[in-house]
Structures are given as structure tokens and as C-alpha cells.
Motif scaffolding. Structure first.
Motif, PDB file in Angstrom:
ATOM      1  N   ILE A 121       0.736  -1.280   0.074  1.00 45.52           N
ATOM      2  CA  ILE A 121       0.089  -0.211   0.071  1.00 45.52           C
ATOM      3  C   ILE A 121       0.880   1.407   0.060  1.00 45.52           C
ATOM      4  CG2 ILE A 121      -1.682   1.338   1.371  1.00 45.52           C
ATOM      5  CD1 ILE A 121      -2.839  -1.257   2.282  1.00 45.52           C
ATOM      6  N   GLU A 122       2.034   1.251   0.867  1.00 43.54           N
ATOM      7  CA  GLU A 122       2.990   2.252   0.855  1.00 43.54           C
ATOM      8  C   GLU A 122       3.606   2.547  -0.542  1.00 43.54           C
ATOM      9  OE1 GLU A 122       5.469   1.523   4.026  1.00 43.54           O
ATOM     10  OE2 GLU A 122       3.805   1.682   5.520  1.00 43.54           O
ATOM     11  N   TRP A 123       3.903   1.583  -1.037  1.00 45.01           N
ATOM     12  CA  TRP A 123       4.599   1.643  -2.563  1.00 45.01           C
ATOM     13  C   TRP A 123       3.627   2.149  -3.516  1.00 45.01           C
ATOM     14  CZ3 TRP A 123       3.472  -2.592  -6.235  1.00 45.01           C
ATOM     15  CH2 TRP A 123       3.919  -2.403  -7.483  1.00 45.01           C
ATOM     16  N   ASN A 125       1.140   4.381  -2.966  1.00 41.84           N
ATOM     17  CA  ASN A 125       1.023   5.683  -2.218  1.00 41.84           C
ATOM     18  C   ASN A 125       2.178   6.584  -2.916  1.00 41.84           C
ATOM     19  OD1 ASN A 125      -1.745   5.917  -1.205  1.00 41.84           O
ATOM     20  ND2 ASN A 125      -0.986   4.732   0.513  1.00 41.84           N
ATOM     21  N   GLU A 126       3.228   6.008  -2.873  1.00 36.39           N
ATOM     22  CA  GLU A 126       4.549   6.527  -3.472  1.00 36.39           C
ATOM     23  C   GLU A 126       4.359   6.662  -4.962  1.00 36.39           C
ATOM     24  OE1 GLU A 126       7.835   4.230  -2.467  1.00 36.39           O
ATOM     25  OE2 GLU A 126       7.474   4.463  -0.119  1.00 36.39           O
ATOM     26  N   MET A 127       3.901   5.641  -5.937  1.00 40.32           N
ATOM     27  CA  MET A 127       3.609   5.813  -7.123  1.00 40.32           C
ATOM     28  C   MET A 127       2.360   6.814  -7.096  1.00 40.32           C
ATOM     29  SD  MET A 127       3.550   2.026  -8.430  1.00 40.32           S
ATOM     30  CE  MET A 127       2.999   2.465 -10.071  1.00 40.32           C
ATOM     31  N   GLU A 128       1.716   7.049  -6.506  1.00 36.81           N
ATOM     32  CA  GLU A 128       0.733   8.034  -6.770  1.00 36.81           C
ATOM     33  C   GLU A 128       1.057   9.463  -6.367  1.00 36.81           C
ATOM     34  OE1 GLU A 128      -3.806   8.939  -7.040  1.00 36.81           O
ATOM     35  OE2 GLU A 128      -2.435   7.732  -7.791  1.00 36.81           O
ATOM     36  N   ALA A 129       1.761   9.560  -5.477  1.00 35.17           N
ATOM     37  CA  ALA A 129       2.481  10.852  -5.056  1.00 35.17           C
ATOM     38  C   ALA A 129       3.337  11.409  -6.163  1.00 35.17           C
ATOM     39  CB  ALA A 129       3.101  10.682  -3.620  1.00 35.17           C
ATOM     40  N   ALA A 130       4.054  10.388  -6.613  1.00 29.27           N
ATOM     41  CA  ALA A 130       4.882  10.781  -7.886  1.00 29.27           C
ATOM     42  C   ALA A 130       4.327  11.428  -8.836  1.00 29.27           C
ATOM     43  CB  ALA A 130       5.652   9.757  -8.333  1.00 29.27           C
ATOM     44  N   THR A 131       2.761  11.266  -9.359  1.00 29.79           N
ATOM     45  CA  THR A 131       1.999  11.687 -10.129  1.00 29.79           C
ATOM     46  C   THR A 131       1.481  13.128  -9.946  1.00 29.79           C
ATOM     47  OG1 THR A 131       0.247  10.507  -9.794  1.00 29.79           O
ATOM     48  CG2 THR A 131       1.763   9.361 -11.212  1.00 29.79           C
ATOM     49  N   ARG A 172      -7.000   1.504  -3.865  1.00 32.21           N
ATOM     50  CA  ARG A 172      -8.269   2.505  -3.698  1.00 32.21           C
ATOM     51  C   ARG A 172      -8.238   2.949  -2.283  1.00 32.21           C
ATOM     52  NH1 ARG A 172     -13.480  -1.851  -3.355  1.00 32.21           N
ATOM     53  NH2 ARG A 172     -12.907  -2.903  -1.368  1.00 32.21           N
ATOM     54  N   SER A 173      -9.012   3.934  -1.845  1.00 30.22           N
ATOM     55  CA  SER A 173      -9.147   4.434  -0.476  1.00 30.22           C
ATOM     56  C   SER A 173     -10.541   3.705   0.049  1.00 30.22           C
ATOM     57  CB  SER A 173      -9.323   5.897  -0.517  1.00 30.22           C
ATOM     58  OG  SER A 173      -8.361   6.642  -1.015  1.00 30.22           O
ATOM     59  N   ASP A 174     -10.440   3.438   1.213  1.00 29.68           N
ATOM     60  CA  ASP A 174     -11.465   2.566   1.930  1.00 29.68           C
ATOM     61  C   ASP A 174     -12.803   2.575   1.062  1.00 29.68           C
ATOM     62  OD1 ASP A 174     -10.135   2.243   4.140  1.00 29.68           O
ATOM     63  OD2 ASP A 174     -10.601   4.367   4.944  1.00 29.68           O
ATOM     64  N   GLY A 175     -13.009   1.350   0.307  1.00 28.78           N
ATOM     65  CA  GLY A 175     -14.119   1.119  -0.242  1.00 28.78           C
ATOM     66  C   GLY A 175     -14.502   1.716  -1.537  1.00 28.78           C
ATOM     67  N   GLY A 176     -13.477   2.662  -2.015  1.00 26.10           N
ATOM     68  CA  GLY A 176     -13.996   3.455  -3.232  1.00 26.10           C
ATOM     69  C   GLY A 176     -13.701   2.707  -4.767  1.00 26.10           C
ATOM     70  N   GLN A 177     -13.160   3.627  -5.681  1.00 26.97           N
ATOM     71  CA  GLN A 177     -12.964   2.967  -6.839  1.00 26.97           C
ATOM     72  C   GLN A 177     -11.497   2.472  -7.097  1.00 26.97           C
ATOM     73  OE1 GLN A 177     -15.536   2.670  -9.102  1.00 26.97           O
ATOM     74  NE2 GLN A 177     -16.967   3.344  -7.507  1.00 26.97           N
ATOM     75  N   TRP A 178     -11.331   1.235  -7.461  1.00 29.32           N
ATOM     76  CA  TRP A 178     -10.105   0.595  -7.827  1.00 29.32           C
ATOM     77  C   TRP A 178      -9.483   1.605  -8.903  1.00 29.32           C
ATOM     78  CZ3 TRP A 178      -7.945  -2.167  -4.428  1.00 29.32           C
ATOM     79  CH2 TRP A 178      -8.954  -3.096  -3.854  1.00 29.32           C
ATOM     80  N   LYS A 179      -8.205   1.906  -8.749  1.00 27.65           N
ATOM     81  CA  LYS A 179      -7.286   2.848  -9.542  1.00 27.65           C
ATOM     82  C   LYS A 179      -6.115   1.682  -9.964  1.00 27.65           C
ATOM     83  CE  LYS A 179      -4.494   6.931 -10.547  1.00 27.65           C
ATOM     84  NZ  LYS A 179      -4.284   8.179 -10.009  1.00 27.65           N
ATOM     85  N   LEU A 180      -6.091   1.257 -11.677  1.00 27.38           N
ATOM     86  CA  LEU A 180      -4.957   0.701 -11.904  1.00 27.38           C
ATOM     87  C   LEU A 180      -3.613   1.270 -12.071  1.00 27.38           C
ATOM     88  CD1 LEU A 180      -4.130  -2.034 -13.320  1.00 27.38           C
ATOM     89  CD2 LEU A 180      -4.729  -1.135 -15.380  1.00 27.38           C
ATOM     90  N   MET A 181      -2.882   1.161 -11.079  1.00 25.44           N
ATOM     91  CA  MET A 181      -1.512   1.648 -10.706  1.00 25.44           C
ATOM     92  C   MET A 181      -0.488   1.303 -11.571  1.00 25.44           C
ATOM     93  SD  MET A 181      -2.425   3.725  -8.870  1.00 25.44           S
ATOM     94  CE  MET A 181      -0.885   4.483  -8.156  1.00 25.44           C
ATOM     95  N   THR A 182      -0.376  -0.096 -11.919  1.00 24.26           N
ATOM     96  CA  THR A 182       0.919  -0.670 -12.804  1.00 24.26           C
ATOM     97  C   THR A 182       0.497  -1.960 -13.117  1.00 24.26           C
ATOM     98  OG1 THR A 182       3.338  -0.945 -12.836  1.00 24.26           O
ATOM     99  CG2 THR A 182       2.269  -1.403 -10.666  1.00 24.26           C
TER     100      THR A 182
END
Length: 185
Positions: A121-123, A125-131, A172-182
Motif C-alpha cells: 500500500i505504501e509503495w 501511495n508513493e507511485m500516486e504521489a509521484a504523479t 483504492r481508498s476505503d471501499g472507493g473505486q479501484w485505480k489501476l496503478m501498474t
């Protein structure tokens, strides 16, 4: 049997509404009948990976299209996610895969609850922050898939090759929509 028919209709409707379906594996009407009979015969075996037959012609009220899409779905065993949670993530994967011209998807499998770790999850989140995105993820999920590349290859694909254990990471955040990260190896 009704449970699988409903599941197939849901996926087929998704594929029709989003334009997905190109290259997800075709078979003819006689194979469809055999597949349906096999699913009926195997519904009592709980240890076997679950399979879902996706049919466009059923969803379109028996339209003239005889194309049948079949992707084996293995939901595995999870204490974290429901089948509905997984189906939401799989829909995101199918949407992306439908853009891969000439590729044929064979199967999607849930990895395991072990992959849904705090470090992953941290990994993500790091990918998300990089964008420069602001969402903070609290959940992640990983699937693997097997698919076949286009006969002529092209792009990132080797010609006419079977790709196995291709990873798909979503968050995703607590039951939200899934986001394809990689995705990839």
C-alpha cells in the motif's frame, strides 16, 4: 447455474457498454454449449478455480453475433475482499486489456491476501504521489493473468507468445473505486 448466467450477463453488459471485448478469445456456438455443460457438471467442486463464460449474444438478447468471450476467473480465497470487490477490480483490468489490439486474454487470478500488505500500500501511495495526485490509498489488490500476444507482435509484445503470471496492481481508498496503478512482470 443461474448464478453463473447472471455473472456472465453482468460481465457481458460491461464489455458491450465499454466497447471491451476485442481479442478476449472467441469460440463457436457448439463450443459454447460444451462449455456450459462443463460448468454445470463442475459446479459442485469448490476447490476448482471458478470460471465465468462471458457471452455477448446472451446480453444482446440473442443477437446475431455468435461471438462468445471466455475468461477464466479464479477468485482464490480472501478474508479481505468480497467477490464484488474483486469484480470491480477485474472490470478495471478488462477495460485496460481491451485496448491491447490483437491480444487474447485467457485467465485472471487473485494473487492472495499476502500481497495486500501495508508495504505494498505504501509503495502504491508513493507511485500516486509521484504523479502529483492527492489520493491516499488504504487498500491494494493484485491479480495475475495469462494472455496471448498478437500473431504479428508489435509494440511491446513478442509475436505470437503466451504471457503468464502478468501482474496487475490496483489501489483504492476505503471501499472507493479501484485505480489501476501498474502492470507487467
Amino acid at each position: 447455474m443461474r448464478k453463473w448466467t447472471a455473472m456472465g450477463l453482468i460481465f457481458a453488459l460491461f464489455l458491450l457498454l465499454t466497447g471491451c471485448g476485442a481479442g478476449i478469445g472467441n469460440k463457436n456456438k457448439s463450443e459454447e454449449t460444451a462449455s456450459t455443460q462443463n460448468e454445470t457438471a463442475n459446479t459442485g467442486n469448490k476447490n476448482r478455480p471458478e470460471e465465468t463464460a462471458l457471452t455477448q449474444n446472451e446480453a444482446a438478447n440473442r443477437s446475431e453475433s455468435e461471438t462468445v468471450l471466455q475468461v477464466k476467473i479464479d477468485y482464490g480465497s480472501s478474508r479481505i475482499y468480497t467477490k464484488e470487490d474483486m469484480n470491480s477490480a477485474i472490470a478495471v483490468i478488462l477495460r485496460e486489456f481491451s485496448t491491447w489490439d490483437g491480444c487474447e486474454l485467457h485467465s485472471i487470478s487473485y494473487s492472495s491476501d499476502d500481497e495486500c500488505s501495508q508495504s505494498n500500500i505504501e509503495w502504491l501511495n508513493e507511485m500516486e504521489a509521484a504523479t502529483d495526485a492527492t489520493e491516499t490509498f488504504t487498500q491494494c489488490i493484485m491479480f495475475t493473468s495469462n494472455f496471448h500476444s498478437p500473431k504479428q507482435g508489435g509494440g511491446a509484445w513478442n509475436a505470437d507468445e503466451e504471457y503468464t503470471d502478468w501482474q496487475w496492481w490496483l489501489a483504492r481508498s476505503d471501499g472507493g473505486q479501484w485505480k489501476l496503478m501498474t502492470w507487467g512482470y
